[in-house]
Design a protein around this motif. Structure first.
Motif, PDB file in Angstrom:
ATOM      1  N   LEU A 370      23.760  30.683 -12.764  1.00 50.64           N
ATOM      2  CA  LEU A 370      22.680  31.031 -11.556  1.00 50.64           C
ATOM      3  C   LEU A 370      22.154  32.529 -12.016  1.00 50.64           C
ATOM      4  O   LEU A 370      20.706  32.260 -11.732  1.00 50.64           O
ATOM      5  N   ALA A 371      22.642  33.433 -12.488  1.00 49.58           N
ATOM      6  CA  ALA A 371      21.789  34.091 -12.974  1.00 49.58           C
ATOM      7  C   ALA A 371      20.762  33.939 -13.910  1.00 49.58           C
ATOM      8  O   ALA A 371      19.776  34.611 -14.102  1.00 49.58           O
ATOM      9  N   MET A 372      21.290  33.190 -15.011  1.00 52.55           N
ATOM     10  CA  MET A 372      20.054  32.747 -16.013  1.00 52.55           C
ATOM     11  C   MET A 372      18.871  32.084 -15.461  1.00 52.55           C
ATOM     12  O   MET A 372      17.982  32.005 -15.732  1.00 52.55           O
ATOM     13  N   GLY A 373      19.382  31.055 -14.348  1.00 43.61           N
ATOM     14  CA  GLY A 373      18.186  30.643 -13.693  1.00 43.61           C
ATOM     15  C   GLY A 373      17.226  31.477 -13.051  1.00 43.61           C
ATOM     16  O   GLY A 373      16.294  31.167 -12.958  1.00 43.61           O
ATOM     17  N   ILE A 374      17.817  32.375 -12.267  1.00 43.97           N
ATOM     18  CA  ILE A 374      16.922  33.485 -11.653  1.00 43.97           C
ATOM     19  C   ILE A 374      16.094  34.321 -12.682  1.00 43.97           C
ATOM     20  O   ILE A 374      15.359  34.264 -12.557  1.00 43.97           O
ATOM     21  N   LEU A 375      16.700  34.535 -13.928  1.00 37.35           N
ATOM     22  CA  LEU A 375      16.051  35.343 -14.919  1.00 37.35           C
ATOM     23  C   LEU A 375      15.146  34.446 -15.419  1.00 37.35           C
ATOM     24  O   LEU A 375      13.765  34.790 -15.732  1.00 37.35           O
ATOM     25  N   ILE A 376      15.493  33.123 -15.669  1.00 35.45           N
ATOM     26  CA  ILE A 376      14.043  32.269 -15.794  1.00 35.45           C
ATOM     27  C   ILE A 376      13.009  32.223 -15.058  1.00 35.45           C
ATOM     28  O   ILE A 376      11.961  31.917 -15.417  1.00 35.45           O
ATOM     29  N   ASN A 377      13.379  32.341 -13.799  1.00 31.76           N
ATOM     30  CA  ASN A 377      12.445  32.054 -12.732  1.00 31.76           C
ATOM     31  C   ASN A 377      11.525  33.421 -12.805  1.00 31.76           C
ATOM     32  O   ASN A 377      10.217  33.486 -12.522  1.00 31.76           O
ATOM     33  N   VAL A 378      12.042  34.673 -12.776  1.00 31.94           N
ATOM     34  CA  VAL A 378      11.373  35.846 -13.028  1.00 31.94           C
ATOM     35  C   VAL A 378      10.566  36.068 -14.258  1.00 31.94           C
ATOM     36  O   VAL A 378       9.446  36.393 -14.471  1.00 31.94           O
ATOM     37  N   SER A 379      11.235  35.293 -15.508  1.00 30.11           N
ATOM     38  CA  SER A 379      10.340  35.083 -16.801  1.00 30.11           C
ATOM     39  C   SER A 379       8.900  34.365 -16.535  1.00 30.11           C
ATOM     40  O   SER A 379       7.985  34.985 -17.119  1.00 30.11           O
ATOM     41  N   MET A 380       9.256  33.321 -15.777  1.00 30.45           N
ATOM     42  CA  MET A 380       7.988  32.493 -15.338  1.00 30.45           C
ATOM     43  C   MET A 380       6.940  33.278 -14.727  1.00 30.45           C
ATOM     44  O   MET A 380       5.744  33.091 -14.899  1.00 30.45           O
ATOM     45  N   PHE A 381       7.285  33.774 -13.738  1.00 30.52           N
ATOM     46  CA  PHE A 381       6.355  34.991 -12.925  1.00 30.52           C
ATOM     47  C   PHE A 381       5.772  35.834 -13.818  1.00 30.52           C
ATOM     48  O   PHE A 381       4.543  35.845 -13.681  1.00 30.52           O
ATOM     49  N   VAL A 382       6.530  36.605 -14.658  1.00 25.39           N
ATOM     50  CA  VAL A 382       5.841  37.652 -15.399  1.00 25.39           C
ATOM     51  C   VAL A 382       4.940  37.037 -16.469  1.00 25.39           C
ATOM     52  O   VAL A 382       3.756  37.407 -16.770  1.00 25.39           O
ATOM     53  N   LYS A 383       5.338  35.874 -17.342  1.00 26.84           N
ATOM     54  CA  LYS A 383       4.397  35.165 -17.836  1.00 26.84           C
ATOM     55  C   LYS A 383       3.112  34.847 -17.268  1.00 26.84           C
ATOM     56  O   LYS A 383       2.114  35.066 -17.887  1.00 26.84           O
ATOM     57  N   ARG A 384       3.265  34.298 -16.272  1.00 30.19           N
ATOM     58  CA  ARG A 384       2.062  33.718 -15.429  1.00 30.19           C
ATOM     59  C   ARG A 384       1.089  35.033 -15.016  1.00 30.19           C
ATOM     60  O   ARG A 384      -0.028  35.081 -15.188  1.00 30.19           O
ATOM     61  N   GLU A 385       1.813  36.173 -14.775  1.00 27.82           N
ATOM     62  CA  GLU A 385       1.245  37.344 -14.280  1.00 27.82           C
ATOM     63  C   GLU A 385       0.613  37.950 -15.363  1.00 27.82           C
ATOM     64  O   GLU A 385      -0.755  38.334 -15.381  1.00 27.82           O
ATOM     65  N   ARG A 386       1.051  37.819 -16.652  1.00 26.78           N
ATOM     66  CA  ARG A 386       0.403  38.365 -17.780  1.00 26.78           C
ATOM     67  C   ARG A 386      -0.829  37.469 -18.568  1.00 26.78           C
ATOM     68  O   ARG A 386      -1.643  38.045 -18.905  1.00 26.78           O
ATOM     69  N   ASN A 387      -0.585  36.265 -18.078  1.00 22.21           N
ATOM     70  CA  ASN A 387      -1.838  35.294 -18.413  1.00 22.21           C
ATOM     71  C   ASN A 387      -3.144  35.483 -17.561  1.00 22.21           C
ATOM     72  O   ASN A 387      -4.198  35.232 -18.160  1.00 22.21           O
TER      73      ASN A 387
END
Length: 389
Positions: A370-387
């Protein structure tokens, strides 16, 4: 929904996901190798008993991962969600006090038997503390009250100590240390001023000092023979190698026998009944014996990659909640790994903490997924934010 899925697949953190997947699969193989003799000779089960149970755990963990990965992490900031999480945490911890049991006479009454499975509520506390602290401090950050101790610190600290006290009563001292380390890490990543952070550490220090004084007055009941045996075994396990130092000594023998190359997969000697329950918190000793330094490097390298990537995610985002969640998950996995490896190698006393993604255990792998899934979700947001920049 279609747009969300499109953005999701485009920004999905594949390196993080495949590292998590490979660690889980590697752990599954080593659980089978480590547990087969113990399952047959000591418990009278089939050789693949723990292997099959872990497959079920991983399937449930996959569902937990999907939930964490696809639900936007900002939902955890909603008051109703926070109330549900806190209610579940305290009800489950309270249930341990009334219905908890100690598997294998481990001394820690930290499990609840649901009939079809056993759960360990202290594992839930770790992820809930990350999400709760991240949500509360984000709200205070947005209101400009992050450095107001009375408004931003007292409520979450009260929740932390209430949960920590209940975990302490079990007692799960390894879990207790991880919970405090997580809370401090999330606070440090909240954007709080260094001076205010120092005050918080001071408050925590005073509270811990009071707790130690309390332990002093009940030392005869707290420092049981088993706990004192573990402490003495930490300083010199060879003095009592047939009892309290038995597990540590046999762990050393496994590591020493493996050397650089290892004896080969399935060729461990210590798992033949010498090392108790080798599929749990001492599984790294079997990995060292069978696969040598190379096998240990795979495990620690994978775990290190997840921790470093999570910290990089925290550093790259401008969103305070994303930063705190990523830092909290990094600290949880990193510190839990340190406690497990530290106990195995004699750096710190044994606490019975499992090795993340590798050790056998349902509650642990499900909550880590569950923690890794949440981290993946956060990572997706950060990547989209940087793009977008």
């Amino acid at each position: 929904m279609k747009t969300y899925l499109k953005n999701y697949s485009r920004n999905f953190d594949y390196p993080l996901f495949f590292t998590y997947l490979l660690l889980c699969l590697f752990g599954l193989v080593m659980i089978y190798s480590a547990s087969m003799v113990w399952a047959v000779n000591k418990l009278g089960y089939s050789a693949d008993y723990f292997y099959k149970k872990q497959i079920i755990n991983l399937c449930i963990g996959a569902v937990a991962f999907a939930v964490g990965a696809f639900i936007p992490y900002k939902i955890y900031k909603e008051n109703k969600v926070l109330l549900v999480m806190l209610s579940f945490m305290f009800i489950s911890l309270l249930s341990v006090y009334f219905f908890g049991f100690s598997p294998g006479n481990s001394g820690a009454k930290s499990w609840i038997n649901l009939g079809f499975a056993n759960i360990q509520p202290s594992e839930f506390v770790k992820i809930i503390v990350i999400l709760y602290f991240s949500a509360v401090f984000t709200k205070k950050y947005e209101k400009g009250k992050i450095d107001n101790i009375n408004e931003s610190i007292i409520p979450p600290i009260f929740v932390l100590f209430a949960a920590a006290f209940m975990v302490f009563l079990e007692p799960d001292l390894g879990g207790l240390m991880i919970i405090f380390f997580i809370a401090i890490s999330v606070i440090a990543a909240s954007g709080i001023k260094f001076k205010t952070f120092g005050k918080i550490l001071g408050v925590l220090g005073v509270c811990m000092a009071i707790a130690l004084i309390g332990i002093f007055f009940i030392r005869d009941s707290f420092f049981t023979e088993k706990r004192m045996g573990r402490i003495n075994a930490f300083f010199n396990p060879f003095e009592d190698e047939q009892f309290f130092g038995y597990q540590i000594v046999n762990g050393y023998l496994a590591i020493g026998a493996g050397g650089i190359k290892g004896l080969g997969i399935g060729q461990s000697v210590q798992k033949m009944g010498y090392l108790p329950e080798p599929q749990t918190d001492f599984i790294l000793a079997i990995i060292a014996e069978e696969l040598g330094t190379f096998g240990v490097a795979i495990v620690l390298g994978g775990l290190g990659f997840i921790v470093i990537r999570a910290l990089l995610i925290a550093l790259r985002t401008k969103d305070p909640m994303a930063r705190m969640i990523a830092a909290g998950i990094a600290s949880m996995i990193g510190f839990q790994t340190f406690i497990n490896v530290g106990g195995l190698t004699g750096i710190i006393p044994l606490t019975g903490v499992p090795l993340p993604f590798i050790s056998y255990g349902g509650t642990s792998i499900i909550l880590l997924s569950l923690a890794m899934g949440i981290l993946i979700n956060v990572s997706m947001f950060v990547k989209r934010e940087r793009n977008k920049v």
